[in-house]
Design an enzyme around this catalytic site. Structure first.
Site, PDB file in Angstrom:
ATOM      1  N   SER A 180       0.790  -1.232   0.000  1.00 58.51           N
ATOM      2  CA  SER A 180       0.000   0.000   0.000  1.00 58.51           C
ATOM      3  C   SER A 180       0.823   1.284   0.000  1.00 58.51           C
ATOM      4  CB  SER A 180      -0.957   0.013   1.196  1.00 58.51           C
ATOM      5  OG  SER A 180      -2.046  -0.854   0.959  1.00 58.51           O
TER       6      SER A 180
ATOM      7  N   GLY B  93       2.827  -1.127   3.970  1.00 53.84           N
ATOM      8  CA  GLY B  93       2.252  -1.936   2.900  1.00 53.84           C
ATOM      9  C   GLY B  93       2.272  -3.404   3.255  1.00 53.84           C
TER      10      GLY B  93
END
Length: 463
Positions: free
Chosen positions: A63, A307
């Protein structure tokens, strides 16, 4: 720089020890300070093959890609092609979620800071073609609207797929090509890959998953999540040094390594502007900007993002006022304590910033009044049941759905929740090395919480 040399020596000896301690197959770390970069790696990229990690190995950044997608959009703002306060439908006329009123009102800015309000974890495989993102966005028409646009924060992957689609439409090219042409090339990145087809050119890490908590991680059966979610973080991979090149561009007022203007200084600064405050959940940031997570930590303001993909976890932290950045990339095991020790030391010694302690339960916490919390809360990611036992204690069990069954390994253990802070409860026992704060938000009209918020707002579905 003396501090960097000392840090480099410490990493040489300490990194392999930490990998063994926390069952992390491999990790790569890069540190930037005042124009200099060091990087180190250790471990194996795939336990089946035994290929060793090097500083040039590429890992998925998950992410953190959202900051890249926002940067692509802000380049269009700089060119006068995009107004982030305009409705999404101004650029995608057919855009729709389940609520028509919300569909017409949601703005580009709300996509960037997770306040658009629609169900956000839509991981549908729409194929491997250049139209994968487009196809996903057209399938959002039946997605539930959790709250009115702009009302509150709820982490939203699908919103960044919509943002990526806007970039594709305005550029007239695929998301992957946008990354290559407008970020990889002007930044001079040499070890970055938008998809598995490019990643195989490098020493690429494979994710590892643990079949149950504390079990030895094993190579995941797939390398990446669907291409449809590429703008949200399903595929982008790179070495840690190249991730820091991107971060340095943001520190340098939008200029690339050779002075190329990648963003205007105004847009680089705007991305770090505080857009929405978050509930204090202990493990997340304090606020969100445009793409960036914002941390109010002792010693200085920090921006960054985390992420997570199929067995890979990534961490990026940047201290703009001190010209410091650090990136840590991993491929399984328990990366959180690794992050705490490695990134915590970098920020403390180089930037004078102290990473706050992670939340833990209070042994003397009072008993919880259960009525407000008991019930079932649901999203596309999971169904979560909060129940009360005969002794009046609260328990939570999370049952993942869809792609998260593979990521999380099936239903979680039933964990006791104890008092933490008002309407926030905390697990009595850690899961994956952390105690995740559970915030119960709103009122369903009967005095019970309307949402269970753990960064994402899950709506109550039982009374």
């Amino acid at each position: 720089m003396h501090e960097l040399n000392e840090l480099c020596s410490w990493l040489e000896s300490r990194l392999p020890e930490l990998l063994s301690e926390y069952k992390v197959p491999a990790a790569s770390i890069a540190v930037y300070a005042h124009g200099e970069v060091i990087d180190r790696a250790a471990g194996v990229l795939n336990k089946d093959t035994g290929v060793e990690a090097t500083a040039d190995s590429v890992f998925q950044i998950g992410s953190i890609t959202k900051v890249w997608t926002t940067t692509l959009a802000m380049q269009l703002v700089d060119e006068g092609a995009l107004d982030i306060d305009a409705p999404v439908r101004g650029y995608l006329p057919g855009f729709a979620v389940g609520d028509e009123t919300a569909s017409a009102k949601i703005t580009v800015r709300q996509l960037m800071c997770h306040t658009s309000g629609f169900e956000g974890d839509i991981f549908l495989d729409t194929g491997r073609g250049d139209d994968a993102v487009h196809k996903l966005v057209t399938l959002l028409a039946g997605v539930s609207q959790l709250f009115a646009p702009g009302e509150m924060f709820s982490y939203n992957n699908a919103a960044f797929c919509v943002l990526g689609r806007i970039v594709e439409v305005l550029r007239g090219k695929s998301y992957d090509d946008c990354l290559r042409d407008h970020l990889f090339t002007p930044l001079g990145l040499t070890h970055a890959a938008p998809s598995p087809y490019e990643a195989v050119r490098f020493r690429a890490a494979s994710g590892h998953l643990s079949p149950e908590q504390d079990a030895e991680p094993q190579p995941a059966q797939a390398w990446a999540l669907p291409r449809s979610n590429a703008p949200a973080g399903s595929m982008l991979a790179m070495r840690a040094r190249d991730l820091l090149t991107f971060a340095r561009m943001h520190l340098d007022g939008g200029r690339g390594p050779d002075g190329t203007a990648v963003l205007t200084p105004e847009s680089a600064l705007a991305m770090r502007h505080r857009e929405v405050d978050l509930l204090d959940l202990g493990l997340m940031c304090d606020a969100w900007g445009l793409g960036w997570s914002l941390f109010d930590w002792p010693g200085g303001a920090v921006v960054g993002h985390d992420g997570g993909t199929l067995g890979q976890s990534a961490f990026l932290r940047v201290v703009p006022d001190r010209d410091i950045a650090v990136a840590l990339l991993t491929n399984g095991g328990n990366p959180l304590p690794l992050y705490v020790e490695l990134v915590g030391r970098v920020l403390r010694e180089l930037a004078g910033v102290e990473m706050p302690a992670l939340p833990v339960p209070d042994a003397n916490a009072p008993r919880v009044e259960t009525a407000r919390f008991v019930g079932e809360y649901s999203s596309s990611v999971s169904d979560t049941v909060v129940s009360e036992d005969a002794d009046g204690r609260l328990w939570v069990q999370r049952n993942p759905k869809g792609v998260f069954v593979e990521l999380d390994g099936g239903p979680s253990e039933r964990i006791e929740l104890v008092a933490y802070d008002g309407d926030k409860l905390i697990p009595a026992e850690p899961q994956h090395g952390m105690h995740m704060v559970h915030a119960f938000v709103g009122d369903d009209g009967n005095g019970r919480a309307q949402f269970l918020h753990t960064g994402r707002a899950d709506r109550r579905v039982s009374r």
